[in-house]
Enzyme design. Structure first.
Site, PDB file in Angstrom:
ATOM      1  NE  ARG A 129      36.495  52.246  70.949  1.00  0.00           N
ATOM      2  CZ  ARG A 129      36.878  52.538  72.191  1.00  0.00           C
ATOM      3  NH1 ARG A 129      36.992  53.788  72.562  1.00  0.00           N
ATOM      4  NH2 ARG A 129      37.126  51.568  73.050  1.00  0.00           N
ATOM      5  CE  LYS A 151      34.221  48.373  48.446  1.00  0.00           C
ATOM      6  NZ  LYS A 151      34.252  47.250  47.480  1.00  0.00           N
ATOM      7  CD  GLU A 193      40.605  48.862  39.369  1.00  0.00           C
ATOM      8  OE1 GLU A 193      39.399  49.043  39.147  1.00  0.00           O
ATOM      9  OE2 GLU A 193      41.028  47.929  40.095  1.00  0.00           O
ATOM     10  CE  LYS A 235      35.804  53.916  44.161  1.00  0.00           C
ATOM     11  NZ  LYS A 235      36.915  53.034  44.447  1.00  0.00           N
ATOM     12  CD  GLU A 245      30.974  46.308  47.330  1.00  0.00           C
ATOM     13  OE1 GLU A 245      31.938  46.749  47.955  1.00  0.00           O
ATOM     14  OE2 GLU A 245      31.084  45.489  46.421  1.00  0.00           O
ATOM     15  NE  ARG A 249      32.275  51.359  47.112  1.00  0.00           N
ATOM     16  CZ  ARG A 249      32.931  52.173  47.918  1.00  0.00           C
ATOM     17  NH1 ARG A 249      32.262  52.934  48.758  1.00  0.00           N
ATOM     18  NH2 ARG A 249      34.236  52.243  47.891  1.00  0.00           N
ATOM     19  CG  ASN A 253      33.976  44.945  43.613  1.00  0.00           C
ATOM     20  OD1 ASN A 253      35.041  45.531  43.763  1.00  0.00           O
ATOM     21  ND2 ASN A 253      33.068  44.838  44.569  1.00  0.00           N
ATOM     22  CG  HIS A 256      37.714  44.092  41.159  1.00  0.00           C
ATOM     23  ND1 HIS A 256      37.547  44.759  39.966  1.00  0.00           N
ATOM     24  CD2 HIS A 256      38.510  44.896  41.912  1.00  0.00           C
ATOM     25  CE1 HIS A 256      38.193  45.911  40.003  1.00  0.00           C
ATOM     26  NE2 HIS A 256      38.791  46.021  41.167  1.00  0.00           N
ATOM     27  CG  HIS A 260      39.669  40.081  44.531  1.00  0.00           C
ATOM     28  ND1 HIS A 260      38.576  40.519  45.240  1.00  0.00           N
ATOM     29  CD2 HIS A 260      40.375  41.187  44.209  1.00  0.00           C
ATOM     30  CE1 HIS A 260      38.610  41.842  45.323  1.00  0.00           C
ATOM     31  NE2 HIS A 260      39.692  42.269  44.710  1.00  0.00           N
ATOM     32  CG  HIS A 273      44.154  45.238  42.450  1.00  0.00           C
ATOM     33  ND1 HIS A 273      43.288  44.245  42.852  1.00  0.00           N
ATOM     34  CD2 HIS A 273      43.367  46.311  42.151  1.00  0.00           C
ATOM     35  CE1 HIS A 273      42.048  44.704  42.809  1.00  0.00           C
ATOM     36  NE2 HIS A 273      42.067  45.947  42.386  1.00  0.00           N
TER      37      HIS A 273
END
Lengths: 374, 374
Positions: A129, A151, A193, A235, A245, A249, A253, A256, A260, A273
């Site tokens: 955890r 992330k 990016e 960032k 997010e 935030r 993206n 993206h 994606h 990517h």
């Protein structure tokens, strides 16, 4: 905590997240230097996770530097590539940790690109955890984006990054020397990016990139240092305001949602990517144009810079029978889709971005005009 | 948030965790009642996760109650038992969520015992990096322990609950009526965790259990209501002070270090968790005695109550050649082992517990004197 020895010539960017705050160190020769890791928790054991490409280049050097801090330094070498960013690979990390009886104080080090960073971070979030972890990104993409902001996660056959956690590292060590061994294709992917931060937040930086894109492609160290630093600053500013997010935030993206869809539609690992994001940004730029938010000159400028950075600007055909339908289907399952509607990051005038629901017909038109053939 | 209609005869326990605070509702007929879920986020879609044992009894009733709150209520029925608390089963939840294009606002409901609750909670923690979830525990063990406090996760072949997250539910709905269909063995397993709260925190409650153990075994509703409420109050008090188990919270693991070794050594699912904890508490009581912290009378009292609750007090032989060695090995990998040393929750005088490293020879002696044959 996080008291550090700042080296001469080293840049430092702070991510302000209360008790989860941390620093990004940017400079040369950081991996080899024990003091780069000074002030981090010195658990008895550490596990370095890297991949088969990075291991021969940097693993031994990081192991040496960490020997001062940990009694035992384990290493795990994963197969390389986005295609391996799934549960079975992640489980190799858990196997290793348990085989070596690693405990809650074991520190995980992610040595590699975005895939290694995302998987190691998620493993750190879940093992017992939560155990401490440090990002040591060795690709431009990871240095300017994926290793910063917490992330983490893995892919699912039905969607990218669908399983994961927000889990912050204790420090990010960006050693610019590692970029010298980066394949050109991956340098370009990272530049996607870097370019992204311009349209969404800082057109002066966009202009700087336009002026320095050749130097960046030639791996000029000073140019790379500034590009990494400025990207991390932007960032950091965004993430500090919206860690999980829930709003702002999402502008990170930009490009993206289309990207994606390209990655998933082509099969993970087929397009990098960053390549998908490069092409996706041009598509998202066109979408902004169709909404009347930017002009044609802006889209042309963006497409031109993306192309100069060695990235594709023509979108791939994902389905010969119903290409638009396939794109829409893939984007709908993407995490940005809430309550069934698809929202896109659009450029709200150069240098500013926002989330907006866009009518399907406008999206379809952008897909048609961006694809290789329709 | 969390504004609720408190029903007549319903008890309510508050878990105070700042912005992650939530309520435990305890009463009869709660599952069937739409108002039990009033004030929770009403995302368009919901997914109820339950198992093949619970589904025929309560799934339809919960679906009906939730129809007021969500446009679409999906359901997923998992195989029953601790043996299925692993990645492959967890992934069925992700499959279902993605097949139905569930988004970040989808609410997950865990309808069942500890296994369903732990897996559903972990799925909620990881799906799109976190979606809301509600616990609807249908076993005594889940109502008094596992559904409260935010510990979620799955097992790994090398250790129990090794992969997971701290992730709090938005509410816990304990419908006491569900205990009427609980097999006796599982009622006893739940009583193990109820009994646990006595030695670690409240000897008056321990005495109350001694006086009411027959009523509890006979499922007297008023006795069960008080047992659940008092257990949740004690757990709430502990968790509020130490959400992520950096200190105090570990006392809730009284009996669990021995118990986990029994579960792992016998193969998950062979002994119920509560059975292993019952036996483990007696062993941990003996360990406290050997440290001079409690007297023989206390250990006898504890063993007697555990036995009256229908739980085993004789530990199983895990290895015919090196039983003690096998126990030690399994306990070392358990999450309580830090830096190689094994720490146990010991009773520091009846009604108070603490964590303590215990010399191996004392532990070995307790294992020898507690096992069926040696």
């Amino acid at each position: 905590m996080n008291e550090t020895a700042i080296r001469p010539g080293m840049d430092c960017v702070e991510i302000a997240l209360g008790e989860r705050s941390y620093q990004i160190h940017i400079g040369s020769g950081l991996i080899d230097t024990a003091s780069s890791f000074h002030g981090l928790p010195a658990g008895r054991s550490a596990l370095i996770v890297c991949n088969e490409t990075v291991a021969p280049l940097y693993l031994h050097r990081l192991e040496n530097a960490l020997e001062v801090h940990h009694a035992v330094v384990h290493a795990l070498v994963l197969p390389d590539g986005e295609a391996h960013k799934h549960w079975a690979t992640l489980n190799l990390v858990f196997d290793k940790l348990l085989q070596h009886e690693c405990d809650r104080k074991t520190v995980l080090y992610a040595l590699g690109g975005g895939v290694v960073g995302d998987m190691t971070g998620f493993a750190a979030a879940c093992y017992m955890r939560g155990v401490p972890f440090v990002q040591v990104p060795t690709t431009l993409l990871a240095q300017v984006d994926s290793s910063v902001g917490g992330k983490t996660g893995i892919n699912h056959p039905l969607g990218k990054n669908m399983i994961g956690a927000f889990y912050q590292p204790l420090r990010v060590i960006c050693d610019l020397d590692t970029l010298s061994t980066l394949p050109s294709k991956e340098l370009s992917a990272g530049l996607a990016e870097v370019i992204k931060y311009g349209p969404i937040a800082d057109m002066a930086f966009f202009e700087w990139i336009e002026d320095h894109v050749d130097a960046l492609m030639a791996r000029d160290k000073a140019s790379l240092a500034f590009a990494v630093k400025r990207s991390c600053e932007i960032k950091a500013w965004v993430v500090s305001q919206d860690e999980r997010e829930s709003g702002l935030r999402a502008i990170l993206n930009f490009g993206h949602t289309f990207g994606h869809a390209i990655e998933a539609g082509m099969g993970y690992g087929s397009w990098l990517h960053g390549e998908a994001v490069g092409c996706g940004m041009v598509m998202a730029g066109r979408l902004s144009l169709s909404l009347g938010l930017v002009d044609q000159a802006f889209v042309d400028r963006l497409a031109s810079l993306v192309k100069k950075a060695g990235l594709p600007v023509v979108a791939p055909l994902l389905d010969t029978h119903d290409n638009v339908g396939r794109y829409m289907e893939l984007m709908r399952v993407d995490k940005k889709a809430e309550g069934g509607a698809i929202r896109f990051v659009v450029i709200d005038g150069p240098g500013r971005a926002r989330l907006q629901e866009v009518p399907d017909d406008l999206v379809a038109e952008v897909i048609r005009s961006s694809c290789a053939s329709a």
